[in-house]
Design a protein around this motif. Structure first.
Motif, PDB file in Angstrom:
ATOM      1  N   GLU A   1       7.639 -41.683-123.436  1.00 47.01           N
ATOM      2  CA  GLU A   1       6.360 -41.994-122.802  1.00 47.01           C
ATOM      3  C   GLU A   1       6.299 -41.442-121.378  1.00 47.01           C
ATOM      4  O   GLU A   1       5.274 -40.900-120.955  1.00 47.01           O
TER       5      GLU A   1
ATOM      6  N   ASP B   1      14.575 -50.045-125.208  1.00 46.62           N
ATOM      7  CA  ASP B   1      14.445 -48.871-126.067  1.00 46.62           C
ATOM      8  C   ASP B   1      14.264 -47.638-125.184  1.00 46.62           C
ATOM      9  O   ASP B   1      13.134 -47.215-124.898  1.00 46.62           O
TER      10      ASP B   1
ATOM     11  N   SER C   1      12.021 -44.549-126.427  1.00 42.08           N
ATOM     12  CA  SER C   1      10.559 -44.644-126.336  1.00 42.08           C
ATOM     13  C   SER C   1      10.087 -44.608-124.885  1.00 42.08           C
ATOM     14  O   SER C   1       9.055 -44.024-124.580  1.00 42.08           O
TER      15      SER C   1
END
Length: 148
Positions: free
Chosen positions: A86, A79, A82
């Motif tokens: 982050e 992913d 994400s």
């Protein structure tokens, strides 16, 4: 012969062992630990061994430096959105790329084409520099969608 060891030469069964130069090994350790969330699994004088997803890479003390103009190591994730979000939250600055056939949007580019053996039609990618100037990539394969 399986797909992982094709070839007839003496290196056909070798394992890839990525080595990245670090001008300041302690600064690199802090970046990889604090920013990327990776801690060395082993160390020796002048070197730090890391393990990600069953693969190893080493940061080594070097008086030379990387030009940082090409991807020196890439990691494949499930992913990318994400992971990029982050890492941005942790202070990573992603490269903006705008060249014919490759443009990033919000730090992520769609790369056309992929190796047929990977079962994907392309890849999404993002790039950033570590504390030592090494250019690292993150990729996520774009699966082939069945024809409707």
């Amino acid at each position: 012969m399986n797909a992982d060891s094709r070839g007839r030469g003496p290196l056909a069964g070798a394992r890839v062992a990525t080595r990245l130069p670090a001008g300041d090994l302690e600064r690199a350790r802090r970046f990889y630990s604090g920013t990327l969330g990776l801690d060395p699994v082993d160390e020796r004088p002048g070197g730090l061994l890391y393990r990600c997803g069953g693969s190893d890479f080493v940061l080594f003390q070097s008086t030379g430096s990387s030009p940082g103009t090409f991807t020196q190591m890439a990691m494949e994730v499930d992913d990318i959105e994400s992971v990029v979000a982050e890492l941005k939250r942790r202070g990573v600055v992603f490269e903006d790329v705008d060249v014919p056939g490759l443009r990033t949007r919000d730090g992520i580019a769609e790369v056309e084409g992929n190796y047929p053996s990977k079962g994907a039609r392309g890849e999404r990618g993002a790039w950033f520099h570590d504390s030592e100037g090494n250019l690292l990539g993150i990729g996520e394969p774009i699966p082939v969608t069945p024809a409707s």
